[in-house]
Design an enzyme around this catalytic site. Structure first.
Site, PDB file in Angstrom:
ATOM      1  N   ARG A 148       0.824  -1.215   0.000  1.00 39.68           N
ATOM      2  CA  ARG A 148       0.000   0.000   0.000  1.00 39.68           C
ATOM      3  C   ARG A 148       0.859   1.266   0.000  1.00 39.68           C
ATOM      4  O   ARG A 148       0.468   2.281  -0.574  1.00 39.68           O
ATOM      5  CB  ARG A 148      -0.946   0.000   1.197  1.00 39.68           C
ATOM      6  CG  ARG A 148      -2.129  -0.915   0.950  1.00 39.68           C
ATOM      7  CD  ARG A 148      -3.065  -0.939   2.121  1.00 39.68           C
ATOM      8  NE  ARG A 148      -4.339  -1.524   1.736  1.00 39.68           N
ATOM      9  CZ  ARG A 148      -5.206  -2.041   2.600  1.00 39.68           C
ATOM     10  NH1 ARG A 148      -4.953  -2.023   3.882  1.00 39.68           N
ATOM     11  NH2 ARG A 148      -6.328  -2.557   2.159  1.00 39.68           N
ATOM     12  N   GLY A 180      -7.061  -7.039   0.971  1.00 37.76           N
ATOM     13  CA  GLY A 180      -5.758  -6.863   1.607  1.00 37.76           C
ATOM     14  C   GLY A 180      -5.023  -8.175   1.784  1.00 37.76           C
ATOM     15  O   GLY A 180      -3.836  -8.283   1.462  1.00 37.76           O
ATOM     16  N   GLY A 186     -12.426  -4.032   1.183  1.00 33.82           N
ATOM     17  CA  GLY A 186     -13.812  -3.638   1.462  1.00 33.82           C
ATOM     18  C   GLY A 186     -14.332  -2.675   0.411  1.00 33.82           C
ATOM     19  O   GLY A 186     -15.466  -2.795  -0.055  1.00 33.82           O
ATOM     20  N   LYS A 202     -15.047 -15.118   6.538  1.00 30.59           N
ATOM     21  CA  LYS A 202     -16.452 -15.005   6.926  1.00 30.59           C
ATOM     22  C   LYS A 202     -17.391 -14.919   5.744  1.00 30.59           C
ATOM     23  O   LYS A 202     -17.326 -13.995   4.945  1.00 30.59           O
ATOM     24  CB  LYS A 202     -16.655 -13.774   7.805  1.00 30.59           C
ATOM     25  CG  LYS A 202     -16.170 -13.998   9.231  1.00 30.59           C
ATOM     26  CD  LYS A 202     -16.322 -12.743  10.053  1.00 30.59           C
ATOM     27  CE  LYS A 202     -17.765 -12.537  10.522  1.00 30.59           C
ATOM     28  NZ  LYS A 202     -17.922 -11.285  11.275  1.00 30.59           N
TER      29      LYS A 202
HETATM   30  P1  ADP Z   1      -9.212 -10.282   1.962  1.00 28.81           P
HETATM   31  O1  ADP Z   1      -8.484  -9.407   2.961  1.00 28.81           O
HETATM   32  O2  ADP Z   1      -8.349 -10.647   0.799  1.00 28.81           O
HETATM   33  O3  ADP Z   1     -10.541  -9.693   1.572  1.00 28.81           O
HETATM   34  P2  ADP Z   1     -10.378 -11.889   4.036  1.00 28.81           P
HETATM   35  O4  ADP Z   1     -10.000 -10.858   5.042  1.00 28.81           O
HETATM   36  O5  ADP Z   1     -11.804 -12.067   3.718  1.00 28.81           O
HETATM   37  O6  ADP Z   1      -9.542 -11.671   2.692  1.00 28.81           O
HETATM   38  O7  ADP Z   1      -9.870 -13.308   4.560  1.00 28.81           O
HETATM   39  C1  ADP Z   1      -8.529 -13.599   4.774  1.00 28.81           C
HETATM   40  C2  ADP Z   1      -8.342 -14.607   5.861  1.00 28.81           C
HETATM   41  O8  ADP Z   1      -9.109 -15.771   5.647  1.00 28.81           O
HETATM   42  C3  ADP Z   1      -6.903 -15.060   5.927  1.00 28.81           C
HETATM   43  O9  ADP Z   1      -6.319 -14.572   7.113  1.00 28.81           O
HETATM   44  C4  ADP Z   1      -6.987 -16.579   5.926  1.00 28.81           C
HETATM   45  O10 ADP Z   1      -6.140 -17.195   6.867  1.00 28.81           O
HETATM   46  C5  ADP Z   1      -8.430 -16.835   6.275  1.00 28.81           C
HETATM   47  N1  ADP Z   1      -8.897 -18.137   5.809  1.00 28.81           N
HETATM   48  C6  ADP Z   1      -8.813 -18.666   4.591  1.00 28.81           C
HETATM   49  N2  ADP Z   1      -9.261 -19.933   4.574  1.00 28.81           N
HETATM   50  C7  ADP Z   1      -9.631 -20.230   5.831  1.00 28.81           C
HETATM   51  C8  ADP Z   1     -10.169 -21.398   6.468  1.00 28.81           C
HETATM   52  N3  ADP Z   1     -10.414 -22.508   5.772  1.00 28.81           N
HETATM   53  N4  ADP Z   1     -10.421 -21.337   7.794  1.00 28.81           N
HETATM   54  C9  ADP Z   1     -10.164 -20.210   8.488  1.00 28.81           C
HETATM   55  N5  ADP Z   1      -9.680 -19.077   7.960  1.00 28.81           N
HETATM   56  C10 ADP Z   1      -9.406 -19.086   6.637  1.00 28.81           C
HETATM   57 MG    MG Z   2      -8.811  -9.121   5.087  1.00 32.30          MG
END
Ligand code: ADP
Ligand code: MG
Length: 400
Positions: free
Chosen positions: A40, A357, A381, A206
């Protein structure tokens, strides 16, 4: 939307006092005071460099993490000021809001950049009270004086109605920075004219965070591949047991409805572990054979292959959310495999966008080439809300 290009033309004609307030997104992951991913900060450099070239004095506003509306050394931007200074090749002083900021800004040479300390140390930044936010915005605007202008370049925060993003744009003539412009252009392409087939990969933890974007994307995409922690609620909706994997029971009904679209592709195998740790015992199992007491932490090799086949045929790819816990080596292969498939699709001519991120951090942490993707968004987001069709306050205010 007025752009940085418009502003630079005016600065060249000496139409402004050459003090510019820039909102950037410098919210980088830290391990103590060590920056673990400076993506970033690097993404903020082009706009700053362009302003410096005109001799402008730049007052930079940013946040880091989620301090509780009060100074907290753990969330200081000091490491960021240092890294930014290295990238710009000039010392970037860090100043607390108030007298110190006024003093520092007055002492800036032409082309100098001062960074204000974490703006979320001030509770007015994120206040729901319009007057409180407006008072902070006025204080920020005052730093660049009566002839000052505002450049909004923190794409990762444009979905926030916050003092340094939204309110300040009402006090000063405002321009979109190069990063914000580039991000918006990419997202517009994805929403208005994606080349087909259009494939989306969604992961992350989530499902409730991403239901709105799934609903908005489903009518527009040809395939939606779901991995990560969120796939277990979909697998449960399908009727499978998911052991101790992440599960949002109250979303099972919604997931069942979404599956009726016929466009959602779920993994066929997953890597399960007996605990959430890099030292856990692990097994690769079919999704209908997740053992009780074990949790799914990555998609399996068979799923990587089937996701890869869909991606190989795609002309447009959007990826948000790691498909496994990539931070732990035993659960990084799925994310690496999917990312690799997107890189290959891109090399074959697909337009690919990485949003989020953690997804962007995964690309770098897993050693994939950043230029292997058409665009890596700095805002998770913000890009999701844009794709959901929501109005982003920080962009809307630039249109006024
Ligand atoms: P982004 O920041 O790219 O939008 P998110 O914040 O939604 O992504 O999610 C990222 C997190 O999801 C990571 O820290 C990763 O460890 C977690 N994650 C991925 N797969 C799983 C899983 N099967 N169980 C728990 N956490 C998970
Ligand atoms: Mg994230």
């Amino acid at each position: 939307m007025k752009t940085l290009g418009d502003l630079v033309a005016l600065l060249d004609e000496d139409l402004f006092g050459r003090r510019v307030l820039v909102r950037a997104d410098l919210n980088v992951p830290l391990d103590g005071s060590r920056i673990t991913d400076d993506g970033r900060i690097r993404a903020s450099v082009p706009t700053l460099a362009r302003l410096r070239d005109t001799g402008t004095r730049v007052v930079l506003v940013a946040h880091l993490g989620r301090p509780k509306g009060a100074p907290d050394p753990a969330f200081s931007l000091a490491p960021v000021a240092e890294r930014l200074g290295e990238l710009l090749g000039v010392q970037v002083p860090l100043a607390d809001l108030g007298d110190e900021a006024r003093f520092t800004v007055d002492a800036l040479p032409e082309g100098g950049v001062a960074l204000l300390e974490n703006i979320r140390f001030d509770p007015r930044e994120t206040s729901k009270n319009d007057d409180e936010r407006a008072s902070l915005a006025r204080e920020l605007a005052a730093l660049v004086g009566p002839e000052g202008v505002f450049v909004s370049d923190g794409f990762g925060v444009v979905h926030r109605k916050q003092a340094s993003v939204y309110d300040v744009a009402q006090d000063l003539p405002s321009y979109a920075g190069d990063l914000v412009l580039a991000e918006v252009e990419v997202l517009r392409t994805l929403t208005e004219s994606p080349k087909r087939p259009y494939a989306v990969v969604l992961g992350g933890s989530k499902v409730s965070d991403k239901l709105a974007v799934i609903e908005a994307l489903l009518p527009k995409v040809d395939a939606l591949l779901v991995g990560g922690g969120m796939c277990y609620t979909f697998l449960a909706a399908h009727g499978y047991g998911v052991g101790d994997s992440l599960l949002e029971r109250d979303q099972i009904g919604t997931c069942r409805k979404l599956l009726e679209s016929g466009k959602i592709v779920l993994p066929s195998d997953v890597v399960v572990a007996d605990e959430f740790s890099a030292e856990a015992n692990t097994r690769t199992v079919a999704v209908d054979a997740i053992p009780d007491g074990w949790k799914g932490l990555d998609i399996g090799p068979e799923s990587v292959t089937s996701f890869g086949e869909v991606l190989e045929g795609a002309a447009t790819v959007f990826w948000n959310g790691p498909v496994g816990v990539f931070e732990l080596a035993p659960f990084a292969d799925g994310t690496r495999g999917v990312a690799q498939a997107i890189v290959e699709a891109t090399a074959a001519g697909a337009f690919s966008v990485v949003g989020g991120g953690d997804s962007a951090a995964a690309v770098r942490a897993l050693g994939l080439p950043e230029d292997g993707f058409s665009h890596i968004s700095t805002g998770g987001g913000a890009s999701l809300e844009y794709l959901e069709g929501k109005t982003l306050p920080g962009l809307a205010v630039l249109e006024q």
